[in-house]
Design an enzyme around this catalytic site. Structure first.
Site, short mmCIF file in Angstrom:
data_model
loop_
_atom_site.label_atom_id
_atom_site.label_comp_id
_atom_site.label_asym_id
_atom_site.label_seq_id
_atom_site.Cartn_x
_atom_site.Cartn_y
_atom_site.Cartn_z
N PRO A 271 46.83 44.75 56.13
CA PRO A 271 45.49 44.32 55.73
C PRO A 271 45.40 43.97 54.24
CG PRO A 271 45.58 46.70 55.81
CD PRO A 271 46.96 46.21 56.18
N ARG A 309 34.82 32.07 46.79
CA ARG A 309 34.60 32.14 48.25
C ARG A 309 33.37 31.37 48.72
NH1 ARG A 309 34.11 36.11 51.17
NH2 ARG A 309 35.64 35.47 52.72
N CYS A 343 29.82 23.13 35.16
CA CYS A 343 29.26 21.79 35.23
C CYS A 343 29.65 21.15 36.55
CB CYS A 343 29.76 20.97 34.05
SG CYS A 343 29.05 21.59 32.54
N1 LLP Z 1 49.20 38.85 56.06
C1 LLP Z 1 49.40 37.53 55.84
C2 LLP Z 1 50.68 36.93 56.19
C3 LLP Z 1 48.37 36.76 55.27
O1 LLP Z 1 48.56 35.46 55.08
C4 LLP Z 1 47.15 37.37 54.93
C5 LLP Z 1 46.06 36.61 54.32
C6 LLP Z 1 46.99 38.75 55.17
C7 LLP Z 1 48.04 39.45 55.75
C8 LLP Z 1 45.75 39.49 54.83
O2 LLP Z 1 44.66 39.04 55.54
P1 LLP Z 1 43.29 39.86 55.46
O3 LLP Z 1 43.57 41.23 56.00
O4 LLP Z 1 42.91 39.91 54.03
O5 LLP Z 1 42.34 39.08 56.27
N2 LLP Z 1 40.97 33.44 50.56
C9 LLP Z 1 40.48 33.74 51.91
C10 LLP Z 1 41.45 34.57 52.70
C11 LLP Z 1 42.87 34.04 52.73
C12 LLP Z 1 43.82 34.91 53.50
C13 LLP Z 1 45.24 34.58 53.22
N3 LLP Z 1 46.19 35.38 53.95
C14 LLP Z 1 39.11 34.39 51.82
O6 LLP Z 1 38.60 34.55 50.71
O7 LLP Z 1 38.51 34.73 52.83
#
Ligand code: LLP
Length: 424
Positions: A271, A309, A343
């Site tokens: 996570p 975001r 801007c």
């Molecule tokens: N494992 C892998 C291979 C990943 O690519 C990611 C996230 C995670 C784990 C963790 O995912 P999470 O548990 O955080 O959902 N910038 C976007 C999220 C991009 C996620 C990229 N990879 C946002 O602000 O929602």
């Protein structure tokens, strides 16, 4: 059943520290992290043998150090993230490996870093298997497989299916195994991650896919990773997911595999958001209150250079006002739009996907009041930029009621660092 989350629109403190003191000591904009909340979230996941933090969500070395002190391992997607993990005290070797490099490519720097430190790699493309195998034959690797389906809070965070560049296509598993074989690499791990900000229903489907793929790989497998993607509450009424049920699904899957293989199968969770989202607050100051036709704007000193975001995904973040007096004043609410200093008209924190500006009911505010954007710990500071030559924000970690500066605000000189005018 988990209780619905509530968010107040008025606050005077963060993790027990008065907002006005945080603003006075560290300035604005600043990211404030509540270590206690991170530790609570780590404890929620204690039924998983290995929790591997996807540090891309919040990679300040003080956060990584906190994770390490609480038994959380780490994932790295670049040479930079490898260096961060090491700077935060993670060992390069161990069982399970403290640091795993997970990506779809090796850029040249990351391949060198992986080889230099002897890190375990999770290959997300057939080319990675060859590039690694040519340099380090005879070791063990994990394969990240794209199971042909995915889901995320936005199409931009869905990492499965044929529109995604992520992972090795599930139909190419046997080709990947042959490539590994050619280099004498043992496939000891299987990893699936279908997307970020998804829901438990979609995540549960991954178990079945993972089991099928694991059986195709066979008994060299010793670890399966459920990836990340766990949802967290962002809106009033959102609940925490039923992690006990989620764990049971994965536990049953790995137990069936262990029975078939005749040896233990280790279960990992990866996570990012779940561990850090709720711990983070972006603290800003209200610098203008203006009326544009029927809309009232609160314009603050943080923008999408600090938190991208909303402009990227139309993401919703709870917002509260902290009065400059430091007191819990009773204030009437009004519908407002919250924007930043950049801007660019998209620099709005209250927007929906597609750039549509929304209004939010917030307490009346004056110049000098503070505005706190909440649940901003994941993909907040890490996605910050220097757009408009704004410095990266300060970051502060509150641990046991004490705020610690863990990243100082950049200076204008640091923003220009590395630039040069050619000699003529
Ligand atoms: N494992 C892998 C291979 C990943 O690519 C990611 C996230 C995670 C784990 C963790 O995912 P999470 O548990 O955080 O959902 N910038 C976007 C999220 C991009 C996620 C990229 N990879 C946002 O602000 O929602």
């Amino acid at each position: 059943m988990a209780s619905a989350t509530e968010f107040s629109t008025l606050r005077t403190e963060i993790a027990g520290v008065p907002v006005i003191e945080l603003a006075r000591e560290f300035g604005t904009p600043a990211y404030i992290y509540d270590a206690g909340k991170i530790v609570e979230r780590i404890q929620d996941l204690s039924m998983f043998e290995t929790v591997r933090f996807a540090q891309k969500a919040c990679s300040n070395i003080a956060i990584l150090d906190l994770m390490r002190r609480h038994g959380v391992l780490v994932d790295a997607v670049s040479a930079g993230e490898i260096e961060r993990a090491i700077a935060a005290g993670y060992a390069t070797e161990g069982d399970p490996p403290p640091i795993v490099y997970t990506a779809d490519i090796f850029d040249r720097e990351s391949l060198e870093a992986v080889l230099r430190y002897g890190l375990h790699v999770n290959c997300g493309s057939p080319d990675m298997i060859d590039q690694y195998g040519e340099r380090a034959p005879g070791g063990n690797i994990t394969l990240r497989i794209n199971p042909g389906f995915g889901h995320g809070h936005s199409q931009k965070t869905n990492t499965g299916g044929e529109h995604s560049k992520h992972g090795i296509w599930h139909e190419d598993l046997h080709d990947a195994l042959r490539r590994a074989d050619r280099h004498g690499l043992g496939v000891t791990g299987l990893h699936l991650h279908i997307g970020s900000g998804t829901d438990i229903e979609h995540l549960a489907q991954v178990c079945g896919a993972s089991e099928r793929l694991a059986r195709e790989i066979g008994r060299t497998l010793t670890t399966i990773s459920a990836g990340g993607g766990l949802p967290t509450p962002y809106r009033p009424g959102d609940t925490h997911a039923d992690l006990t049920a989620y764990h049971r699904l994965w536990d049953d899957t790995r137990n069936r595999l262990a029975d078939t293989f005749g040896h233990a199968v280790h279960l990992e969770l990866e996570p990012g958001r779940y561990l850090v989202a709720e711990s983070g607050y972006l603290l800003a100051e209200v610098r203008a209150v203006k009326q544009m036709g029927s809309n009232t704007f609160y314009v603050v000193d943080a923008g999408f250079n600090n938190l991208a975001r909303p402009i990227l995904y139309g993401a919703y973040h709870p917002i509260s006002i902290a009065p400059a007096s430091g007191k819990m004043e009773s204030r009437a609410e009004q519908d407002v739009v919250v924007g930043g200093p950049l801007c660019e008209s998209g620099d709005i924190f209250t927007q929906q996907d597609g750039g549509f500006v929304c209004k939010r009911s917030l307490p009346m505010a004056q110049i000098g009041d503070y505005l706190v954007i909440e649940c901003a710990g994941a993909y907040g500071a890490v996605m910050g930029s220097n757009y408009n030559s704004k410095p990266l924000a300060a970051e502060v970690l509150i641990e046991n009621g004490r705020p610690h500066l863990v990243r100082r605000r950049q200076t204008p000189q640091e923003v220009m660092q590395g630039e040069m005018i050619p000699a003529r």
